[in-house]
Design a protein around this motif. Structure first.
Motif, PDB file in Angstrom:
ATOM      1  N   THR A  73       0.798  -1.217   0.000  1.00 50.45           N
ATOM      2  CA  THR A  73       0.000   0.000   0.000  1.00 50.45           C
ATOM      3  C   THR A  73       0.837   1.276   0.000  1.00 50.45           C
ATOM      4  O   THR A  73       0.278   2.367  -0.114  1.00 50.45           O
ATOM      5  CB  THR A  73      -0.967   0.021   1.204  1.00 50.45           C
ATOM      6  OG1 THR A  73      -0.226  -0.090   2.411  1.00 50.45           O
ATOM      7  CG2 THR A  73      -1.966  -1.124   1.108  1.00 50.45           C
ATOM      8  N   SER A  74       2.153   1.144   0.107  1.00 52.28           N
ATOM      9  CA  SER A  74       2.978   2.356   0.162  1.00 52.28           C
ATOM     10  C   SER A  74       4.105   2.386  -0.862  1.00 52.28           C
ATOM     11  O   SER A  74       4.853   3.354  -0.911  1.00 52.28           O
ATOM     12  CB  SER A  74       3.571   2.515   1.562  1.00 52.28           C
ATOM     13  OG  SER A  74       4.512   1.484   1.822  1.00 52.28           O
ATOM     14  N   LEU A 109      -5.658  -5.308  -3.457  1.00 49.80           N
ATOM     15  CA  LEU A 109      -5.418  -4.458  -2.296  1.00 49.80           C
ATOM     16  C   LEU A 109      -4.667  -3.205  -2.724  1.00 49.80           C
ATOM     17  O   LEU A 109      -5.015  -2.090  -2.339  1.00 49.80           O
ATOM     18  CB  LEU A 109      -4.626  -5.223  -1.232  1.00 49.80           C
ATOM     19  CG  LEU A 109      -4.251  -4.439   0.018  1.00 49.80           C
ATOM     20  CD1 LEU A 109      -5.499  -4.013   0.793  1.00 49.80           C
ATOM     21  CD2 LEU A 109      -3.338  -5.273   0.902  1.00 49.80           C
ATOM     22  N   ARG A 110      -3.650  -3.384  -3.532  1.00 47.91           N
ATOM     23  CA  ARG A 110      -2.872  -2.239  -4.013  1.00 47.91           C
ATOM     24  C   ARG A 110      -3.746  -1.312  -4.844  1.00 47.91           C
ATOM     25  O   ARG A 110      -3.736  -0.095  -4.648  1.00 47.91           O
ATOM     26  CB  ARG A 110      -1.677  -2.708  -4.831  1.00 47.91           C
ATOM     27  CG  ARG A 110      -0.918  -1.546  -5.479  1.00 47.91           C
ATOM     28  CD  ARG A 110       0.278  -2.025  -6.234  1.00 47.91           C
ATOM     29  NE  ARG A 110       1.367  -2.148  -5.281  1.00 47.91           N
ATOM     30  CZ  ARG A 110       2.479  -2.818  -5.510  1.00 47.91           C
ATOM     31  NH1 ARG A 110       2.647  -3.469  -6.637  1.00 47.91           N
ATOM     32  NH2 ARG A 110       3.432  -2.864  -4.604  1.00 47.91           N
ATOM     33  N   ASN A 113      -6.095   0.610  -2.618  1.00 45.00           N
ATOM     34  CA  ASN A 113      -5.389   1.609  -1.837  1.00 45.00           C
ATOM     35  C   ASN A 113      -4.959   2.783  -2.697  1.00 45.00           C
ATOM     36  O   ASN A 113      -5.104   3.927  -2.310  1.00 45.00           O
ATOM     37  CB  ASN A 113      -4.187   0.968  -1.134  1.00 45.00           C
ATOM     38  CG  ASN A 113      -3.530   1.947  -0.180  1.00 45.00           C
ATOM     39  OD1 ASN A 113      -2.599   2.647  -0.557  1.00 45.00           O
ATOM     40  ND2 ASN A 113      -4.031   2.007   1.028  1.00 45.00           N
ATOM     41  N   TRP A 114      -4.439   2.501  -3.884  1.00 46.13           N
ATOM     42  CA  TRP A 114      -3.984   3.582  -4.758  1.00 46.13           C
ATOM     43  C   TRP A 114      -5.157   4.413  -5.247  1.00 46.13           C
ATOM     44  O   TRP A 114      -5.052   5.622  -5.379  1.00 46.13           O
ATOM     45  CB  TRP A 114      -3.171   3.046  -5.929  1.00 46.13           C
ATOM     46  CG  TRP A 114      -1.796   2.629  -5.507  1.00 46.13           C
ATOM     47  CD1 TRP A 114      -1.336   1.363  -5.383  1.00 46.13           C
ATOM     48  CD2 TRP A 114      -0.705   3.468  -5.110  1.00 46.13           C
ATOM     49  NE1 TRP A 114      -0.033   1.359  -4.925  1.00 46.13           N
ATOM     50  CE2 TRP A 114       0.376   2.641  -4.766  1.00 46.13           C
ATOM     51  CE3 TRP A 114      -0.549   4.848  -5.015  1.00 46.13           C
ATOM     52  CZ2 TRP A 114       1.602   3.143  -4.334  1.00 46.13           C
ATOM     53  CZ3 TRP A 114       0.681   5.353  -4.592  1.00 46.13           C
ATOM     54  CH2 TRP A 114       1.744   4.500  -4.244  1.00 46.13           C
TER      55      TRP A 114
END
Length: 126
Positions: A73-74, A109-110, A113-114
């Motif tokens: 996520t970062s 998930l990515r 999140n993005w």
């Protein structure tokens, strides 16, 4: 004023946790963790169960999953690289654990999140 603050965890557990956090990407086992804590494996398992309601190995795997999710996520690192940085031997195992923890595959998930980051950057509430 005298407040009842929770007692600190025993030093053996703190030593084990620190070792796990510093070596999360390495292939470590209960023997290595207990050696870092300077107690027997059996005693360390008892301490973790008593004070943390888990075992040292479950704690290690939970930390690996958490680190993987943080990186997903970062960062823009490839999923395979994140799996390796998080201590997983295969991307498949990593993906399975991420899905168990979040309900989403690593790529989903990515993406979720993005898209939230992009929406917030443009003043859109997701």
């Amino acid at each position: 004023m005298d407040r009842n603050l929770p007692a600190a965890l025993p030093a053996y557990i703190e030593d084990a946790r620190l070792f796990i956090h510093r070596n999360v990407e390495r292939d470590i086992d209960l023997t290595a963790i207990s050696a870092a804590a300077k107690v027997s494996p059996e005693h360390l398992v008892r301490l973790f169960r008593q004070h943390m309601d888990t075992t040292p190995m479950r704690y290690l795997w939970d930390r690996r999953v958490t680190r993987g999710i943080e990186l997903l996520t970062s960062s823009g690192l490839p999923v395979g690289s994140i799996a390796a940085c998080s201590g997983f031997k295969t991307s498949f195992h990593f993906a399975r654990k991420v899905k168990e923890a979040t309900g989403l595959s690593p790529t989903a998930l990515r993406a979720a999140n993005w898209s939230q980051h992009t929406s917030r950057a443009h003043g859109i509430n997701p």
